[in-house]
Design an enzyme around this catalytic site. Structure first.
Site, PDB file in Angstrom:
ATOM      1  N   ASN A  17       0.541   2.462   6.304  1.00  0.00           N
ATOM      2  CA  ASN A  17       0.546   3.745   5.618  1.00  0.00           C
ATOM      3  C   ASN A  17       1.804   4.550   5.935  1.00  0.00           C
ATOM      4  O   ASN A  17       2.906   4.049   5.790  1.00  0.00           O
ATOM      5  CB  ASN A  17      -0.739   4.526   5.923  1.00  0.00           C
ATOM      6  CG  ASN A  17      -1.707   4.511   4.755  1.00  0.00           C
ATOM      7  OD1 ASN A  17      -1.309   4.731   3.606  1.00  0.00           O
ATOM      8  ND2 ASN A  17      -2.967   4.240   5.015  1.00  0.00           N
ATOM      9  N   ASN A  51       0.789  -1.219   0.000  1.00  0.00           N
ATOM     10  CA  ASN A  51       0.000   0.000   0.000  1.00  0.00           C
ATOM     11  C   ASN A  51       0.826   1.276   0.000  1.00  0.00           C
ATOM     12  O   ASN A  51       0.529   2.195  -0.734  1.00  0.00           O
ATOM     13  CB  ASN A  51      -0.941   0.029   1.202  1.00  0.00           C
ATOM     14  CG  ASN A  51      -1.841   1.240   1.196  1.00  0.00           C
ATOM     15  OD1 ASN A  51      -2.593   1.439   0.241  1.00  0.00           O
ATOM     16  ND2 ASN A  51      -1.763   2.059   2.233  1.00  0.00           N
ATOM     17  N   ASP A  89      -3.825   8.803   6.718  1.00  0.00           N
ATOM     18  CA  ASP A  89      -3.250   8.072   5.586  1.00  0.00           C
ATOM     19  C   ASP A  89      -1.743   8.354   5.536  1.00  0.00           C
ATOM     20  O   ASP A  89      -1.071   8.300   6.555  1.00  0.00           O
ATOM     21  CB  ASP A  89      -3.968   8.485   4.300  1.00  0.00           C
ATOM     22  CG  ASP A  89      -3.952   7.407   3.237  1.00  0.00           C
ATOM     23  OD1 ASP A  89      -2.862   6.903   2.918  1.00  0.00           O
ATOM     24  OD2 ASP A  89      -5.023   7.082   2.694  1.00  0.00           O
TER      25      ASP A  89
END
Length: 301
Positions: A155, A104, A206
């Protein structure tokens, strides 16, 4: 305190833009479109974009390699990418918590290691299956180690200017964690919460970056905003509203000749066809913040 001037600098229409990296050598911005498995390099002076589409189902992060080319964390592998031809060479495939997990977000540390983490399959945007990710480190000798698991949504990563503290965000924990960091070995220790976010509403922390004063600039997914956080004392300094439309702001980095321009990536809204005024999936720039970032690190292996 100024909230800065926000501008939409390019309508990339990213399915899920992530991981902006300012290349100080070429004065260009690298970032990825996760679900299109694309690496974009954009020149803000010429407004020219060059894109590479990888043969993977997704791509979570990209960084330059000191020896030339790029390194990506794509789907469930670390790989080298020839930027001229788009050819890839797998370095290592990680052992996933789940077959559906994917990389990610990622970033290089001050010693030139490439850190990147995974997350589970998203049931809906921003809401994956829980406890199916982990945080990995690609060392300069191309060995890979796992450091934090299980993780919900791996993240943001940042390191202090003195290289002694590492900040990490597992989004569903709604906090930024701090670790004592040994830059010589790449080891993390003494985990603690540096900042705890309000869990009311849909907004989740995030990606983030760090400035020369040690403050973090955290993109808030579903919030269309960026928080400036002082992790040393656990306080929010200010909030910058990026967009009332592009609410899925995903990550940040400082760029520009003086590293005083904050770039913010975003994700596309779910509408089948974009309507006029829909800036979601675009790239934003914030100026006039009175802050300056640190140069981004590259992979040294």
């Amino acid at each position: 305190m100024s909230t800065g001037k926000v501008s939409l600098v390019h309508e990339f229409d990213c399915s899920l833009g992530e991981g902006p990296h300012w290349d100080d050598v070429s004065q260009t911005l690298l970032f990825v479109d996760i679900f299109k498995a694309a690496v974009h390099r954009w020149n803000p002076t010429t407004n020219i974009r060059k894109s590479i589409y990888l043969p993977d189902s997704s791509i979570g992060a990209v960084v330059p390699r000191k020896k030339g080319g790029l390194v990506v964390a794509a789907a469930h592998r670390f790989a080298f990418v020839d930027e001229e031809t788009g050819a890839t060479e797998t370095i290592h495939e990680v052992k996933q918590q789940s077959p559906e997990s994917r990389f990610n977000d990622g970033k290089c540390d001050p010693a030139g290691r490439f850190w990147a983490g995974t997350m589970g399959l998203e049931i809906e945007p921003g809401k994956p299956k829980r406890n199916q990710g982990a945080l990995y480190c690609l060392h300069k000798d191309q060995n890979v180690t796992r450091h934090v698991a299980p993780v919900d949504i791996s993240n943001g990563l940042s390191w202090t200017n003195d290289q002694t503290v590492m900040y990490y965000c597992d989004s569903y924990r709604y906090c930024i964690d701090a670790y004592d960091y040994d830059v010589t070995t790449g080891s993390m220790s003494n985990p603690r919460v540096a900042y705890k976010f309000n869990t009311e509403g849909d907004e989740i922390p995030d990606g983030h970056c760090i400035d020369v004063d040690g403050n973090l600039w955290v993109a808030m997914f579903f919030g269309g905003k960026v928080h400036q956080i002082d992790p040393k004392v656990g306080q929010k300094i200010r909030t910058i509203k990026v967009s009332d439309v592009a609410l899925k702001t995903t990550s940040t980095c400082f760029g520009g000749p003086n590293l005083d321009e904050l770039y913010v990536t975003s994700s596309r809204n779910l509408s089948v066809n974009k309507v006029e005024g829909d800036t979601s999936g675009g790239l934003f720039k914030i100026t006039g913040l009175g802050a300056r970032g640190l140069p981004a690190y590259v992979y040294e292996g």
